[in-house]
Design a protein around this motif. Sequence first.
Motif, PDB file in Angstrom:
ATOM      1  N   LYS A  36       0.823  -1.198   0.000  1.00 23.22           N
ATOM      2  CA  LYS A  36       0.000   0.000   0.000  1.00 23.22           C
ATOM      3  C   LYS A  36       0.860   1.251   0.000  1.00 23.22           C
ATOM      4  CE  LYS A  36      -4.056  -1.991   2.158  1.00 23.22           C
ATOM      5  NZ  LYS A  36      -5.007  -1.907   3.240  1.00 23.22           N
ATOM      6  N   ASP A  37       1.983   1.210   0.745  1.00 27.27           N
ATOM      7  CA  ASP A  37       2.858   2.373   0.796  1.00 27.27           C
ATOM      8  C   ASP A  37       3.471   2.648  -0.574  1.00 27.27           C
ATOM      9  OD1 ASP A  37       2.368   2.784   3.468  1.00 27.27           O
ATOM     10  OD2 ASP A  37       4.109   1.606   4.123  1.00 27.27           O
ATOM     11  N   GLN A  38       3.833   1.609  -1.301  1.00 28.83           N
ATOM     12  CA  GLN A  38       4.419   1.793  -2.625  1.00 28.83           C
ATOM     13  C   GLN A  38       3.374   2.330  -3.602  1.00 28.83           C
ATOM     14  OE1 GLN A  38       6.035  -2.056  -3.358  1.00 28.83           O
ATOM     15  NE2 GLN A  38       7.909  -1.657  -2.202  1.00 28.83           N
ATOM     16  N   THR A  39       2.151   1.867  -3.479  1.00 32.00           N
ATOM     17  CA  THR A  39       1.074   2.369  -4.337  1.00 32.00           C
ATOM     18  C   THR A  39       0.840   3.843  -4.056  1.00 32.00           C
ATOM     19  OG1 THR A  39       0.060   0.184  -4.315  1.00 32.00           O
ATOM     20  CG2 THR A  39      -1.326   2.008  -5.012  1.00 32.00           C
ATOM     21  N   LYS A  40       0.851   4.206  -2.782  1.00 38.41           N
ATOM     22  CA  LYS A  40       0.667   5.609  -2.413  1.00 38.41           C
ATOM     23  C   LYS A  40       1.811   6.455  -2.957  1.00 38.41           C
ATOM     24  CE  LYS A  40      -1.907   4.792   1.859  1.00 38.41           C
ATOM     25  NZ  LYS A  40      -1.875   4.892   3.320  1.00 38.41           N
ATOM     26  N   LEU A  41       3.025   5.892  -2.902  1.00 38.91           N
ATOM     27  CA  LEU A  41       4.190   6.620  -3.405  1.00 38.91           C
ATOM     28  C   LEU A  41       4.065   6.856  -4.904  1.00 38.91           C
ATOM     29  CD1 LEU A  41       7.036   7.791  -2.959  1.00 38.91           C
ATOM     30  CD2 LEU A  41       7.913   5.510  -3.461  1.00 38.91           C
ATOM     31  N   ILE A  42       3.677   5.840  -5.633  1.00 38.45           N
ATOM     32  CA  ILE A  42       3.530   5.980  -7.087  1.00 38.45           C
ATOM     33  C   ILE A  42       2.432   6.995  -7.412  1.00 38.45           C
ATOM     34  CG2 ILE A  42       2.837   4.765  -9.192  1.00 38.45           C
ATOM     35  CD1 ILE A  42       4.286   2.301  -8.035  1.00 38.45           C
ATOM     36  N   ALA A  43       1.308   6.929  -6.700  1.00 38.77           N
ATOM     37  CA  ALA A  43       0.219   7.881  -6.930  1.00 38.77           C
ATOM     38  C   ALA A  43       0.682   9.305  -6.619  1.00 38.77           C
ATOM     39  CB  ALA A  43      -0.988   7.507  -6.076  1.00 38.77           C
ATOM     40  N   ALA A  44       1.430   9.455  -5.526  1.00 43.13           N
ATOM     41  CA  ALA A  44       1.928  10.780  -5.161  1.00 43.13           C
ATOM     42  C   ALA A  44       2.896  11.308  -6.221  1.00 43.13           C
ATOM     43  CB  ALA A  44       2.615  10.723  -3.797  1.00 43.13           C
ATOM     44  N   LEU A  45       3.735  10.433  -6.757  1.00 37.91           N
ATOM     45  CA  LEU A  45       4.662  10.851  -7.806  1.00 37.91           C
ATOM     46  C   LEU A  45       3.908  11.318  -9.050  1.00 37.91           C
ATOM     47  CD1 LEU A  45       7.436   8.105  -7.573  1.00 37.91           C
ATOM     48  CD2 LEU A  45       7.676  10.536  -7.040  1.00 37.91           C
ATOM     49  N   LEU A  46       2.877  10.574  -9.426  1.00 37.24           N
ATOM     50  CA  LEU A  46       2.104  10.948 -10.609  1.00 37.24           C
ATOM     51  C   LEU A  46       1.365  12.267 -10.394  1.00 37.24           C
ATOM     52  CD1 LEU A  46       0.731   7.463 -11.718  1.00 37.24           C
ATOM     53  CD2 LEU A  46       2.583   8.789 -12.744  1.00 37.24           C
ATOM     54  N   VAL A  47       0.777  12.444  -9.215  1.00 39.65           N
ATOM     55  CA  VAL A  47       0.083  13.699  -8.907  1.00 39.65           C
ATOM     56  C   VAL A  47       1.082  14.846  -8.882  1.00 39.65           C
ATOM     57  CG1 VAL A  47      -1.176  14.957  -7.110  1.00 39.65           C
ATOM     58  CG2 VAL A  47      -1.842  12.617  -7.699  1.00 39.65           C
ATOM     59  N   GLY A  48       2.240  14.617  -8.301  1.00 40.04           N
ATOM     60  CA  GLY A  48       3.277  15.648  -8.257  1.00 40.04           C
ATOM     61  C   GLY A  48       3.767  16.013  -9.643  1.00 40.04           C
ATOM     62  N   ALA A  49       3.907  14.999 -10.481  1.00 34.52           N
ATOM     63  CA  ALA A  49       4.346  15.252 -11.853  1.00 34.52           C
ATOM     64  C   ALA A  49       3.318  16.097 -12.598  1.00 34.52           C
ATOM     65  CB  ALA A  49       4.579  13.931 -12.579  1.00 34.52           C
ATOM     66  N   ALA A  50       2.065  15.752 -12.432  1.00 33.83           N
ATOM     67  CA  ALA A  50       1.004  16.512 -13.111  1.00 33.83           C
ATOM     68  C   ALA A  50       0.967  17.952 -12.600  1.00 33.83           C
ATOM     69  CB  ALA A  50      -0.342  15.827 -12.899  1.00 33.83           C
ATOM     70  N   ALA A  51       1.078  18.100 -11.291  1.00 36.78           N
ATOM     71  CA  ALA A  51       1.057  19.450 -10.723  1.00 36.78           C
ATOM     72  C   ALA A  51       2.268  20.248 -11.203  1.00 36.78           C
ATOM     73  CB  ALA A  51       1.035  19.378  -9.198  1.00 36.78           C
TER      74      ALA A  51
ATOM     75  N   LEU B 125       8.040  13.450 -18.039  1.00 36.71           N
ATOM     76  CA  LEU B 125       7.038  12.396 -17.846  1.00 36.71           C
ATOM     77  C   LEU B 125       7.587  11.022 -18.223  1.00 36.71           C
ATOM     78  CD1 LEU B 125       3.776  14.185 -19.033  1.00 36.71           C
ATOM     79  CD2 LEU B 125       4.478  13.659 -16.688  1.00 36.71           C
ATOM     80  N   VAL B 126       8.432  10.962 -19.244  1.00 37.34           N
ATOM     81  CA  VAL B 126       9.053   9.683 -19.624  1.00 37.34           C
ATOM     82  C   VAL B 126       9.960   9.200 -18.494  1.00 37.34           C
ATOM     83  CG1 VAL B 126      10.719   8.612 -21.201  1.00 37.34           C
ATOM     84  CG2 VAL B 126       8.853   9.988 -22.110  1.00 37.34           C
ATOM     85  N   ASP B 127      10.774  10.124 -17.957  1.00 37.30           N
ATOM     86  CA  ASP B 127      11.628   9.759 -16.833  1.00 37.30           C
ATOM     87  C   ASP B 127      10.803   9.283 -15.642  1.00 37.30           C
ATOM     88  OD1 ASP B 127      13.897  10.399 -18.255  1.00 37.30           O
ATOM     89  OD2 ASP B 127      14.162  12.374 -17.304  1.00 37.30           O
ATOM     90  N   LEU B 128       9.730  10.001 -15.346  1.00 41.77           N
ATOM     91  CA  LEU B 128       8.854   9.634 -14.234  1.00 41.77           C
ATOM     92  C   LEU B 128       8.233   8.263 -14.464  1.00 41.77           C
ATOM     93  CD1 LEU B 128       7.551  10.527 -11.579  1.00 41.77           C
ATOM     94  CD2 LEU B 128       5.717  11.537 -12.927  1.00 41.77           C
ATOM     95  N   TYR B 129       7.792   8.018 -15.690  1.00 40.03           N
ATOM     96  CA  TYR B 129       7.203   6.718 -16.021  1.00 40.03           C
ATOM     97  C   TYR B 129       8.219   5.595 -15.830  1.00 40.03           C
ATOM     98  CZ  TYR B 129       5.749   2.804 -18.909  1.00 40.03           C
ATOM     99  OH  TYR B 129       5.458   1.550 -19.362  1.00 40.03           O
ATOM    100  N   GLU B 130       9.450   5.803 -16.319  1.00 38.95           N
ATOM    101  CA  GLU B 130      10.473   4.763 -16.210  1.00 38.95           C
ATOM    102  C   GLU B 130      10.829   4.484 -14.755  1.00 38.95           C
ATOM    103  OE1 GLU B 130      13.646   6.120 -18.714  1.00 38.95           O
ATOM    104  OE2 GLU B 130      12.592   5.522 -20.549  1.00 38.95           O
ATOM    105  N   LYS B 131      10.941   5.536 -13.951  1.00 42.33           N
ATOM    106  CA  LYS B 131      11.232   5.349 -12.527  1.00 42.33           C
ATOM    107  C   LYS B 131      10.089   4.596 -11.834  1.00 42.33           C
ATOM    108  CE  LYS B 131      14.152   9.432 -11.974  1.00 42.33           C
ATOM    109  NZ  LYS B 131      14.249  10.768 -11.373  1.00 42.33           N
ATOM    110  N   SER B 132       8.873   4.976 -12.162  1.00 38.46           N
ATOM    111  CA  SER B 132       7.711   4.312 -11.572  1.00 38.46           C
ATOM    112  C   SER B 132       7.662   2.845 -11.971  1.00 38.46           C
ATOM    113  CB  SER B 132       6.410   5.001 -11.992  1.00 38.46           C
ATOM    114  OG  SER B 132       6.385   6.330 -11.552  1.00 38.46           O
TER     115      SER B 132
END
Length: 124
Positions: A2-17, A41-48
């Motif tokens: 759950k923590d990793q899912t939250k981290l990925i969601a936070a990264l995506l929201v942060g990227a969008a913001a 976004l490509v870098d963010l996707y690859e890291k995720s």
Amino acid sequence: MKDQTKLIAALLVGAAAGAAISLLITSDKGTELRGEVSDYLVDLYEKSRDKAQRAAEDARRYSNNVVEQARSQYDNIAGNVSDYKDQVRSVINDYTDQGHEAIAAAKAKVKATASELNGSIQNS
């Protein structure tokens, strides 16, 4: 997990913001800006994706370990039960043998007593 899912969601929201804010405050031309946002976004996707793959591998290793431990404990318990079953069977056999011996001794004693009683009746 759950923590990793939250981290990925936070990264995506942060990227969008971050992308939205950079669109509002940047002075770059649109083409350059789109390229930078795309690269980000490509870098963010690859890291995720890499983090998700590592998390999946960790989960796979953990589940394999848990299954192996459970199997080992089951085998250990099954072995102990088998040993106890053999011990109980041995004790039952010992008591059965002792019971048969006691019955045979009692029969012999009854026969001997009956024979003595019969001999004493005939001698009288």
